[in-house]
Design an enzyme around this catalytic site. Structure first.
Site, PDB file in Angstrom:
ATOM      1  N   ARG A  16       0.812  -1.222   0.000  1.00  0.00           N
ATOM      2  CA  ARG A  16       0.000   0.000   0.000  1.00  0.00           C
ATOM      3  C   ARG A  16       0.853   1.284   0.000  1.00  0.00           C
ATOM      4  NH1 ARG A  16      -3.545  -1.944   5.013  1.00  0.00           N
ATOM      5  NH2 ARG A  16      -1.771  -3.368   5.211  1.00  0.00           N
ATOM      6  N   LYS A  23       8.876  -1.018   3.060  1.00  0.00           N
ATOM      7  CA  LYS A  23       8.151  -0.088   3.938  1.00  0.00           C
ATOM      8  C   LYS A  23       8.928   0.293   5.196  1.00  0.00           C
ATOM      9  CE  LYS A  23       4.464  -1.587   6.242  1.00  0.00           C
ATOM     10  NZ  LYS A  23       3.034  -1.926   6.450  1.00  0.00           N
ATOM     11  N   ASP A 104       6.264  -1.821  11.374  1.00  0.00           N
ATOM     12  CA  ASP A 104       5.583  -0.630  10.850  1.00  0.00           C
ATOM     13  C   ASP A 104       4.827   0.124  11.945  1.00  0.00           C
ATOM     14  OD1 ASP A 104       3.479  -2.363  11.265  1.00  0.00           O
ATOM     15  OD2 ASP A 104       2.604  -2.143   9.275  1.00  0.00           O
ATOM     16  N   ASN A 345      33.306  36.591   9.915  1.00  0.00           N
ATOM     17  CA  ASN A 345      32.112  37.144   9.279  1.00  0.00           C
ATOM     18  C   ASN A 345      32.059  36.631   7.843  1.00  0.00           C
ATOM     19  OD1 ASN A 345      29.898  39.382   9.571  1.00  0.00           O
ATOM     20  ND2 ASN A 345      30.731  39.494   7.498  1.00  0.00           N
ATOM     21  N   ALA A 348      27.194  38.262   2.812  1.00  0.00           N
ATOM     22  CA  ALA A 348      26.010  37.796   2.075  1.00  0.00           C
ATOM     23  C   ALA A 348      26.423  37.165   0.752  1.00  0.00           C
ATOM     24  CB  ALA A 348      25.091  38.977   1.817  1.00  0.00           C
TER      25      ALA A 348
HETATM   26  C1  UD1 Z   1      -1.616  -6.357  11.573  1.00  0.00           C
HETATM   27  C2  UD1 Z   1      -2.474  -7.278  12.455  1.00  0.00           C
HETATM   28  C3  UD1 Z   1      -3.708  -6.506  12.916  1.00  0.00           C
HETATM   29  C4  UD1 Z   1      -3.289  -5.255  13.655  1.00  0.00           C
HETATM   30  C5  UD1 Z   1      -2.343  -4.394  12.817  1.00  0.00           C
HETATM   31  C6  UD1 Z   1      -1.749  -3.297  13.674  1.00  0.00           C
HETATM   32  C7  UD1 Z   1      -2.127  -9.592  11.663  1.00  0.00           C
HETATM   33  C8  UD1 Z   1      -2.697 -10.709  10.859  1.00  0.00           C
HETATM   34  N1  UD1 Z   1      -2.849  -8.461  11.695  1.00  0.00           N
HETATM   35  O1  UD1 Z   1      -2.367  -6.051  10.410  1.00  0.00           O
HETATM   36  O2  UD1 Z   1      -4.505  -7.335  13.762  1.00  0.00           O
HETATM   37  O3  UD1 Z   1      -4.426  -4.510  14.026  1.00  0.00           O
HETATM   38  O4  UD1 Z   1      -1.255  -5.181  12.303  1.00  0.00           O
HETATM   39  O5  UD1 Z   1      -0.971  -2.413  12.954  1.00  0.00           O
HETATM   40  O6  UD1 Z   1      -1.073  -9.746  12.227  1.00  0.00           O
HETATM   41  N2  UD1 Z   1       5.030  -9.087   7.874  1.00  0.00           N
HETATM   42  C9  UD1 Z   1       6.011 -10.033   7.690  1.00  0.00           C
HETATM   43  N3  UD1 Z   1       5.751 -11.132   6.944  1.00  0.00           N
HETATM   44  C10 UD1 Z   1       4.537 -11.370   6.371  1.00  0.00           C
HETATM   45  C11 UD1 Z   1       3.536 -10.402   6.563  1.00  0.00           C
HETATM   46  C12 UD1 Z   1       3.807  -9.278   7.322  1.00  0.00           C
HETATM   47  O7  UD1 Z   1       7.127  -9.864   8.203  1.00  0.00           O
HETATM   48  O8  UD1 Z   1       4.386 -12.415   5.715  1.00  0.00           O
HETATM   49  C13 UD1 Z   1       5.319  -7.879   8.676  1.00  0.00           C
HETATM   50  C14 UD1 Z   1       5.195  -6.588   7.892  1.00  0.00           C
HETATM   51  O9  UD1 Z   1       6.446  -6.207   7.364  1.00  0.00           O
HETATM   52  C15 UD1 Z   1       4.700  -5.589   8.937  1.00  0.00           C
HETATM   53  C16 UD1 Z   1       4.014  -6.444   9.982  1.00  0.00           C
HETATM   54  O10 UD1 Z   1       4.394  -7.791   9.727  1.00  0.00           O
HETATM   55  O11 UD1 Z   1       5.778  -4.908   9.545  1.00  0.00           O
HETATM   56  C17 UD1 Z   1       2.488  -6.327   9.940  1.00  0.00           C
HETATM   57  O12 UD1 Z   1       2.005  -6.704   8.672  1.00  0.00           O
HETATM   58  P1  UD1 Z   1       0.863  -5.892   7.940  1.00  0.00           P
HETATM   59  O13 UD1 Z   1       0.595  -6.554   6.631  1.00  0.00           O
HETATM   60  O14 UD1 Z   1       1.157  -4.463   7.927  1.00  0.00           O
HETATM   61  O15 UD1 Z   1      -0.385  -6.213   8.912  1.00  0.00           O
HETATM   62  P2  UD1 Z   1      -1.716  -5.387   9.083  1.00  0.00           P
HETATM   63  O16 UD1 Z   1      -2.645  -5.717   7.962  1.00  0.00           O
HETATM   64  O17 UD1 Z   1      -1.417  -3.971   9.332  1.00  0.00           O
HETATM   65 CA    CA Z   2       0.457  -2.755   9.314  1.00  0.00          CA
END
Ligand code: UD1
Ligand code: CA
Length: 421
Positions: A16, A23, A104, A345, A348
């Protein structure tokens, strides 16, 4: 905290964000998101820290040298990401609990992490999660509780029923698990959801169904749990962090005339009684002494060190340079790779031409020198103590101006003996 390991999930692509940069490497106030989390866990004394990397793993690893990285080769979800750390965690008998953070969520405070760990340890729960109440919970996982207010499960937005969607308690994405309970839960989860991913959040229901205690801690500071998934959220995080930085600087005795229009990055030190005027941009790795006047419209870039009682005025850009005390650089100047002494000094419109198209070169301007309006100093070059350059002079490379002399013209030549010391 010897018996608690930390896992930071940083393998996701961040679709996204629509970015070619992973990210978690996007900057917030001049520092990559992921580093905020790492610095926080280091500061609270967590010494076994693992990052799960995947998308553009090489780049991420490079940024967080010193942290053990485990690769998640296929991005199958947050549950799968944690499973990648299984063998590393199980083979270390000293680890009883696992703190899990998402890369994140950079605004999370150390106090909240500590509070979560304390609750987890004191309640002897198998899992403790951080939750928050949100009037608009869109996008977050919802925390579903029983009529007795016990946590039952977490449901992701995409999979939530209309009744679950109106729940305002969200999963922040910070957890402390008992190690055995975590891997017990992870073995049982299935990718039976809209995204067909292994959700870490599904382990909660596995545990509660087995009557294993799950606890929670709440934070109601929406600034803390912001998950950065889009550029708009990155912008929000930037604003929050910027305010935190400015508050800290003002708290240390610095006047910021217009905090809404002043940009100061992470890693800037400013001493007391300095005044920062509006539209000033100070990048990371800059130090400023006391009683200085900076701006309006000044830009101080990394590697700039400013002594006490220095005046830096409008449209002045300085990078990788040090400025001695009581020196004045008031109007429209570029100073790069330069060492400037005390009580100098700079007139300018002075420009230091530090780059010859291939390399950057150094310039030295010694104490009490007087650089006339519109001088161009072609590096490498040195202006001696108390020397003067006339308005519009061009001091060419290696044509050092001897101490106390005056030079004028293009190219600049010595004209007469100078009284200045
Ligand atoms: C996730 C949570 C959600 C919570 C939200 C808070 C899950 C399923 N959902 O959703 O309940 O409210 O965070 O911000 O956990 N990542 C990996 N490997 C993967 C997928 C993701 O390392 O295969 C990492 C991403 O880099 C990221 C973090 O996990 O830093 C969260 O993943 P993201 O896809 O952002 O989850 P959300 O949909 O935000
Ligand atoms: Ca997230």
């Amino acid at each position: 905290m010897k018996n608690i390991a930390t896992i930071i999930l940083a393998a996701g692509e961040g679709i996204r964000m629509k970015s070619s940069l992973p990210k978690v490497l996007h900057n917030i106030c001049g520092k990559p998101m992921l580093e905020y989390l790492i610095d926080n866990v280091n500061s609270i004394g967590m010494d076994k820290v693992f990052a799960i990397v995947g998308h553009k793993a090489g780049l991420v690893k490079q940024q967080i040298r010193g942290i053990k990285c485990i690769t998640q080769s296929e991005l199958l979800g947050t549950g799968d990401a944690v499973t990648r750390a299984r063998s590393a965690l199980l083979k270390d008998n000293k680890i009883d609990n696992v703190l899990i953070l998402y890369g994140d969520t950079p605004l999370l405070s150390q106090e909240t992490i500590k509070k979560l760990i304390e609750k987890h340890v004191s309640s002897n729960a198998s899992a403790t999660l951080l939750t928050a109440q949100l009037k608009n919970p869109t996008g977050y996982g919802r925390v579903i509780r029983s009529s007795g207010n016990k946590i039952v499960k977490i449901v992701e937005e995409l999979d939530a029923s209309i009744y679950e969607k109106i729940v305002e308690e969200i999963n922040v994405g910070v957890y402390c698990f008992n190690k055995r309970a975590l891997f017990y839960g992870l073995e049982k989860i299935k990718p039976d959801n809209k995204k067909e991913e292994y959700y870490l959040t599904d382990t909660i229901e596995v545990l509660t169904k087995s009557n294993i205690l799950v606890e929670s801690v709440s934070t109601n500071d929406p600034e803390e749990f912001l998950g950065v998934n889009t550029r708009a959220e990155l912008g929000k995080a930037e604003l929050v962090m910027k305010k935190r930085i400015l508050d800290k600087i003002m708290d240390a005795g610095v006047t910021v005339i217009d905090p809404n229009n002043t940009y100061i990055e992470q890693g800037v030190d400013i001493e007391k009684d300095t005044v920062i005027y509006p539209y000033t941009f100070i990048e990371n790795n800059v130090k400023i002494g006391s009683n200085c006047s900076i701006g309006p419209f000044a830009r101080l870039r990394p590697g700039t060190i400013v002594g006490d009682k220095v005046g830096i005025g409008n449209f002045v850009e300085i990078v990788r340079s040090s400025i001695g005390r009581e020196t004045k650089i008031r109007h429209q100047c570029y100073i790069g790779d330069t060492i400037i002494g005390k009580n100098v000094n700079i007139g300018a419109g002075t420009i230091v031409a530090n780059y010859d198209g291939k390399e950057k070169h150094k310039t030295v301007i010694e104490d009490n020198a007087f650089i006339g309006t519109g001088t161009i100093l072609i590096a490498p070059v040195k202006v001696g103590r108390g020397a003067i350059t006339g308005a519009g002079s061009v001091v060419t490379r290696n044509k050092n101006v001897p101490a106390g002399k005056t030079v004028v013209g293009i190219p600049a030549r010595i004209v007469y003996k100078n009284r200045r010391k």
